[in-house]
Design a protein around this motif. Structure first.
Motif, PDB file in Angstrom:
ATOM      1  N   LYS A 116       9.185 -14.969 -10.332  1.00 33.67           N
ATOM      2  CA  LYS A 116       9.964 -14.528  -9.184  1.00 33.67           C
ATOM      3  C   LYS A 116      10.132 -15.677  -8.198  1.00 33.67           C
ATOM      4  O   LYS A 116       9.344 -16.622  -8.181  1.00 33.67           O
ATOM      5  CB  LYS A 116       9.295 -13.349  -8.481  1.00 33.67           C
ATOM      6  CG  LYS A 116       8.014 -13.708  -7.738  1.00 33.67           C
ATOM      7  CD  LYS A 116       7.471 -12.549  -6.920  1.00 33.67           C
ATOM      8  CE  LYS A 116       8.315 -12.258  -5.702  1.00 33.67           C
ATOM      9  NZ  LYS A 116       8.196 -13.306  -4.675  1.00 33.67           N
ATOM     10  N   GLN A 132       0.063 -12.536  -3.633  1.00 33.17           N
ATOM     11  CA  GLN A 132       0.947 -11.891  -4.599  1.00 33.17           C
ATOM     12  C   GLN A 132       0.303 -11.731  -5.978  1.00 33.17           C
ATOM     13  O   GLN A 132       0.904 -11.139  -6.878  1.00 33.17           O
ATOM     14  CB  GLN A 132       2.247 -12.687  -4.735  1.00 33.17           C
ATOM     15  CG  GLN A 132       3.110 -12.631  -3.481  1.00 33.17           C
ATOM     16  CD  GLN A 132       4.405 -13.400  -3.640  1.00 33.17           C
ATOM     17  OE1 GLN A 132       4.510 -14.326  -4.444  1.00 33.17           O
ATOM     18  NE2 GLN A 132       5.410 -13.022  -2.870  1.00 33.17           N
ATOM     19  N   ASP A 162      13.062 -11.277  -7.644  1.00 30.34           N
ATOM     20  CA  ASP A 162      12.472 -11.532  -6.338  1.00 30.34           C
ATOM     21  C   ASP A 162      11.424 -10.478  -5.980  1.00 30.34           C
ATOM     22  O   ASP A 162      11.000 -10.377  -4.844  1.00 30.34           O
ATOM     23  CB  ASP A 162      13.552 -11.594  -5.248  1.00 30.34           C
ATOM     24  CG  ASP A 162      14.219 -10.248  -5.005  1.00 30.34           C
ATOM     25  OD1 ASP A 162      14.380  -9.486  -5.980  1.00 30.34           O
ATOM     26  OD2 ASP A 162      14.587  -9.970  -3.853  1.00 30.34           O
ATOM     27  N   LYS A 163      11.021  -9.677  -6.970  1.00 32.92           N
ATOM     28  CA  LYS A 163      10.015  -8.640  -6.752  1.00 32.92           C
ATOM     29  C   LYS A 163       8.905  -8.769  -7.794  1.00 32.92           C
ATOM     30  O   LYS A 163       9.127  -9.243  -8.909  1.00 32.92           O
ATOM     31  CB  LYS A 163      10.637  -7.243  -6.870  1.00 32.92           C
ATOM     32  CG  LYS A 163      11.703  -6.929  -5.822  1.00 32.92           C
ATOM     33  CD  LYS A 163      11.090  -6.682  -4.462  1.00 32.92           C
ATOM     34  CE  LYS A 163      12.114  -6.122  -3.471  1.00 32.92           C
ATOM     35  NZ  LYS A 163      13.248  -7.016  -3.205  1.00 32.92           N
ATOM     36  N   THR A 164       7.716  -8.310  -7.402  1.00 37.64           N
ATOM     37  CA  THR A 164       6.573  -8.278  -8.309  1.00 37.64           C
ATOM     38  C   THR A 164       6.325  -6.841  -8.758  1.00 37.64           C
ATOM     39  O   THR A 164       6.336  -5.920  -7.940  1.00 37.64           O
ATOM     40  CB  THR A 164       5.305  -8.816  -7.605  1.00 37.64           C
ATOM     41  OG1 THR A 164       5.492 -10.196  -7.286  1.00 37.64           O
ATOM     42  CG2 THR A 164       4.075  -8.674  -8.489  1.00 37.64           C
TER      43      THR A 164
END
Length: 264
Positions: A116, A132, A162-164
């Motif tokens: 990401k 994260q 752009d997200k986990t």
């Protein structure tokens, strides 16, 4: 031993493994030292991180009124491309915004559940990657303000996540990636005004988390609803406490809660 205080995100120390500290007003716990011990968490009350009142927490440790008033919770925090301090334009508090936005920022790639793209202040490297739960990360550009970092992130989001996925991250269901190759592939998509800040030569950073057992089916603990929970602590990753019965507790998502913690 019993401790009580308002939750804020755990402090960390970059080591192998990473060291985690839960910091209260008058005390702190090294969470690494609690691994394989029984821990009881009790909800006591709310305490807004801004006004300190016992009012339900809305987001980011603030009650609803404070969330919509304090500069620490403005839209540009989550969406750096909305930053305006470089133009001298105030959102909520220009002096605060200048301090936060007009400093070196890093656009990076991190691999936690997948590769990401993200943004952080330079002085938050590698803390941001630890928070994260990334097991590897690399810087792409270093820019002089938050706005330039934000528009770079927006441009790259078309080509990388752009997200986990927090469940996948906690299960350690991950694959090693060559982040240098990822960085070089994404270079062509960096906005023209940012290209001069591209970092040509660097290597990825690897992170080692203190986890003895990863959960197979992570179950998120809602301590307000449940009021009290006891379990054997078997790991810490990202901002999560991991317990033997697959219960996980996101400390950062519970900022502003006053809890009592007993170590048995």
């Amino acid at each position: 031993m019993t401790y009580q205080g308002v939750l804020t995100k755990m402090e960390t120390e970059f080591a192998s493994p990473i060291q985690y500290y839960l910091v209260f007003e008058n005390d702190f716990l090294n969470m690494n030292q609690l691994l394989n011990k029984s821990v009881t968490i009790k909800f006591v009350k709310y305490q807004c991180l801004n006004c300190g009142l016992n009012k339900p927490i809305y987001r980011q440790g603030f009650d609803k009124q404070c969330f919509y008033e304090v500069p620490q919770a403005a839209d540009w925090i989550m969406r750096p491309e909305l930053s305006t301090a470089h133009l001298g334009k105030e959102d909520r508090d220009l002096e605060f915004e200048k301090r936060a936005q007009l400093q070196p920022h890093i656009v990076y790639l991190a691999n936690s559940s997948n590769v990401k793209v993200g943004v952080t202040r330079k002085n938050q490297v590698p803390t941001r990657w630890i928070d994260q739960g990334a097991h590897e990360a690399i810087e792409i550009v270093e820019v002089p303000n938050r706005y330039l970092a934000g528009i770079t992130e927006v441009a790259l989001k078309d080509y990388v996540a752009d997200k986990t996925n927090w469940r996948k991250m906690l299960k350690n269901d991950i694959e090693d990636e060559n982040l240098v190759e990822w960085r070089e592939r994404l270079k062509q998509h960096i906005p023209d005004e940012v290209k001069e800040y591209y970092i040509e030569t660097n290597t990825e950073t690897n992170l080692d988390f203190p986890v003895h057992k990863y959960p197979e089916k992570p179950k998120s603990l809602n301590i307000v609803k449940q009021q009290e929970y006891s379990g054997k602590l078997v790991g810490v990753k990202g901002q999560y406490l991991i317990f033997e019965d697959d219960t996980v507790f996101n400390v950062r998502a519970n900022e502003g809660l006053v809890v009592n913690i007993a170590i048995n």
